[in-house]
Design a protein around this motif. Sequence first.
Motif, PDB file in Angstrom:
ATOM      1  N   ARG A 124       0.808 -32.515   0.952  1.00  0.00           N
ATOM      2  CA  ARG A 124      -0.527 -32.695   0.378  1.00  0.00           C
ATOM      3  C   ARG A 124      -1.639 -32.161   1.280  1.00  0.00           C
ATOM      4  O   ARG A 124      -2.448 -31.329   0.863  1.00  0.00           O
ATOM      5  CB  ARG A 124      -0.778 -34.171   0.068  1.00  0.00           C
ATOM      6  N   GLY A 137       4.621 -35.300  -1.392  1.00  0.00           N
ATOM      7  CA  GLY A 137       3.620 -35.947  -0.560  1.00  0.00           C
ATOM      8  C   GLY A 137       3.468 -35.342   0.815  1.00  0.00           C
ATOM      9  O   GLY A 137       2.372 -35.295   1.379  1.00  0.00           O
ATOM     10  N   ASP A 194      -1.761 -39.522   5.621  1.00  0.00           N
ATOM     11  CA  ASP A 194      -3.055 -38.861   5.490  1.00  0.00           C
ATOM     12  C   ASP A 194      -4.094 -39.473   6.420  1.00  0.00           C
ATOM     13  O   ASP A 194      -5.111 -38.856   6.703  1.00  0.00           O
ATOM     14  CB  ASP A 194      -3.560 -38.967   4.059  1.00  0.00           C
ATOM     15  N   GLU A 204      10.572 -38.166  -0.920  1.00  0.00           N
ATOM     16  CA  GLU A 204       9.397 -38.687  -0.227  1.00  0.00           C
ATOM     17  C   GLU A 204       9.161 -40.146  -0.574  1.00  0.00           C
ATOM     18  O   GLU A 204       8.861 -40.977   0.287  1.00  0.00           O
ATOM     19  CB  GLU A 204       8.185 -37.838  -0.608  1.00  0.00           C
ATOM     20  N   ARG A 205       9.306 -40.466  -1.867  1.00  0.00           N
ATOM     21  CA  ARG A 205       9.052 -41.840  -2.314  1.00  0.00           C
ATOM     22  C   ARG A 205      10.101 -42.814  -1.788  1.00  0.00           C
ATOM     23  O   ARG A 205       9.769 -43.936  -1.379  1.00  0.00           O
ATOM     24  CB  ARG A 205       9.024 -41.867  -3.846  1.00  0.00           C
ATOM     25  N   ASN A 238       1.105 -43.542  -4.578  1.00  0.00           N
ATOM     26  CA  ASN A 238       2.524 -43.254  -4.344  1.00  0.00           C
ATOM     27  C   ASN A 238       2.944 -41.836  -4.718  1.00  0.00           C
ATOM     28  O   ASN A 238       4.112 -41.479  -4.572  1.00  0.00           O
ATOM     29  CB  ASN A 238       3.387 -44.256  -5.130  1.00  0.00           C
ATOM     30  N   HIS A 239       2.020 -41.025  -5.227  1.00  0.00           N
ATOM     31  CA  HIS A 239       2.384 -39.660  -5.605  1.00  0.00           C
ATOM     32  C   HIS A 239       1.126 -38.809  -5.733  1.00  0.00           C
ATOM     33  O   HIS A 239       0.007 -39.331  -5.747  1.00  0.00           O
ATOM     34  CB  HIS A 239       3.163 -39.654  -6.923  1.00  0.00           C
ATOM     35  N   THR A 240       1.332 -37.512  -5.819  1.00  0.00           N
ATOM     36  CA  THR A 240       0.229 -36.572  -6.040  1.00  0.00           C
ATOM     37  C   THR A 240       0.518 -35.821  -7.333  1.00  0.00           C
ATOM     38  O   THR A 240       1.476 -35.058  -7.413  1.00  0.00           O
ATOM     39  CB  THR A 240       0.092 -35.583  -4.871  1.00  0.00           C
ATOM     40  N   ALA A 249       9.705 -34.937  -4.371  1.00  0.00           N
ATOM     41  CA  ALA A 249       8.850 -36.104  -4.581  1.00  0.00           C
ATOM     42  C   ALA A 249       9.663 -37.395  -4.517  1.00  0.00           C
ATOM     43  O   ALA A 249       9.212 -38.402  -3.965  1.00  0.00           O
ATOM     44  CB  ALA A 249       8.127 -35.993  -5.921  1.00  0.00           C
ATOM     45  N   PRO A 284      -4.548 -36.982  -6.021  1.00  0.00           N
ATOM     46  CA  PRO A 284      -3.768 -37.901  -5.182  1.00  0.00           C
ATOM     47  C   PRO A 284      -3.851 -39.344  -5.671  1.00  0.00           C
ATOM     48  O   PRO A 284      -4.925 -39.823  -6.047  1.00  0.00           O
ATOM     49  CB  PRO A 284      -4.438 -37.759  -3.809  1.00  0.00           C
TER      50      PRO A 284
END
Length: 572
Positions: free
Chosen positions: A237, A234, A170, A147-148, A214-216, A144, A211
């Motif tokens: 997802r 992310g 997405d 990804e960020r 900036n994160h899930t 995570a 979701p």
Amino acid sequence: MTTILLQDRDGFDQALGELLVKRGKLDQRGLDRAVRVRADGKDSLIDLLPKLGLAAERDLAEAAAQLLDLPLVTARDYPAMPLFDDKLSARFLHESRILPLSDDGESVTVAMANPLDRYALDAMRLIAGRAVKTRVAVPAELEAAVERLYGRNRPAAATAGADGAGIEDDSVELDVERLKDLASEAPVIRYVNQLITRASEQRASDIHIEPFENHTRVRYRIDGVLREVEPLPGRYRLAVISRLKIMARLNIAERRLPQDGRIKIAIRGTPIDLRVAIAPTMHGESVVLRLLDRQSIPLDLASLGLGGDTLTRFLDIVERPHGIVLVTGPTGSGKTTTLYASLTRLNRIERKILTVEDPVEYLLDGIDQTQVKQSIGLSFAHVLRSFLRRDPDIIMVGEIRDRETAEIAVHAALTGHLVLSTLHTNSAAASLARLLDMGVQDYLITSTVNGIAAQRLVRTLCPRCREPQRAMPELIEQLGLQRYANGGEVALHQPVGCEECHGTGFHGRISVFETLTMTDSVRRLVLRHTESNEIHRAAVEEGMATMYDDGMQKALAGLTTIEEVLKVTRDV
């Protein structure tokens, strides 16, 4: 415990397995299986155990940190801005499962999912041009953070990440075949299996995948309380949601409308049903999975919390040959489970039992169960009409939602059937007012309703670590606890926390009940359309123990705390 050198891979694997078994995070059979699989490949146990679904990533990270005498990375340790942004790519970080945390000019501190990965350490040392200090990271949290911090370094189109399963944006329109391919990737399948397995092991009733920009976020509901776990990377997802849609046989390409489905799987040989609810939100699709494990739910009234005079009253209204029995309470208070336990008790070879539910939660042997399908016009009322032509003895209606369903249920009771159903009200007495509000005639209510049970769920204290607590005299007087002690000393217990209950002090839930029987005095009040609080008062005068009474008795018996009881009975 003697720490293990980073170079000693075999010694590390042996010590890691032994420590996990000792902590109860892995059984010996699982360890033996992993060792056999490891002999055929190059993976270390820290990589292999999560792939096989045998151990949780956090448990592995904590054990590895102890064995290697290295700090464990927390969510606060990850930097706000990326380091060496011009030298590092998201692909390299994903593949190496490494991330720089800080740079003091002399050395770089890095988080690693596998601290024994010499290639990743050497590569980071070359990139940074200085010494590297290692910390152990939980893989999902590291993913995570990568990804960020570094996700923008990837191509704008959807690209494959560390395992070839990544999606960056997405908003990119993907065709159905592409979504199916992503959902079929081994890392995605492995993640979904681990997510469900860990939820089952922790006794979770629900899994929430939510979701945000900036994160899930991923949360488990355990004993009625939501607890956050490692976030979903992310890049996974869309792939994970697509995988769940395929498993639930939903439309994988539909992302604009809510969808509901069901998944049947086996976890460690135990069959588990999952109810799947997917709905669109501002930042993507939100998923809720409800775990339905028949073997973990005792369909027995006494085990659910019914006992003493309350159980006697409830059995009296349930075991009558005809009439209506209602169970009431808010969503998630265990009403349907109580009805299932009642049907299990009533289920005999000489009785024909039919149910209509939305959805069917547990399959009961010997009982005909029908699921509502509004999309084709199969409503509660429609199914109930057909039931009356099938010669039933007992009918269960999942919920009385409208006047039409209520009137058909009343008609069934008048014609010699026993009807069990649920309502959404705060108390047993309020259910009578609710039926009147629906438009059911008062004389029909008084002639068909046998009685009403109201219930709530409270968390039960962990029997291993609960501790006795001396009740303050002021508390005893304020809550009237002495009348529940049967002349003895008022004894209370408090939660402590241990490994068995994951440090919460609670393990499982139990119901608190009240059962209102339709007596002549209650009938007269209904015919006068009396307010529910007066009906409640009359029922108490005739011997009804309220949910508060039942809860306080359970608190004094050491099953729960008075705080839990007050939390669910304060509004009734």
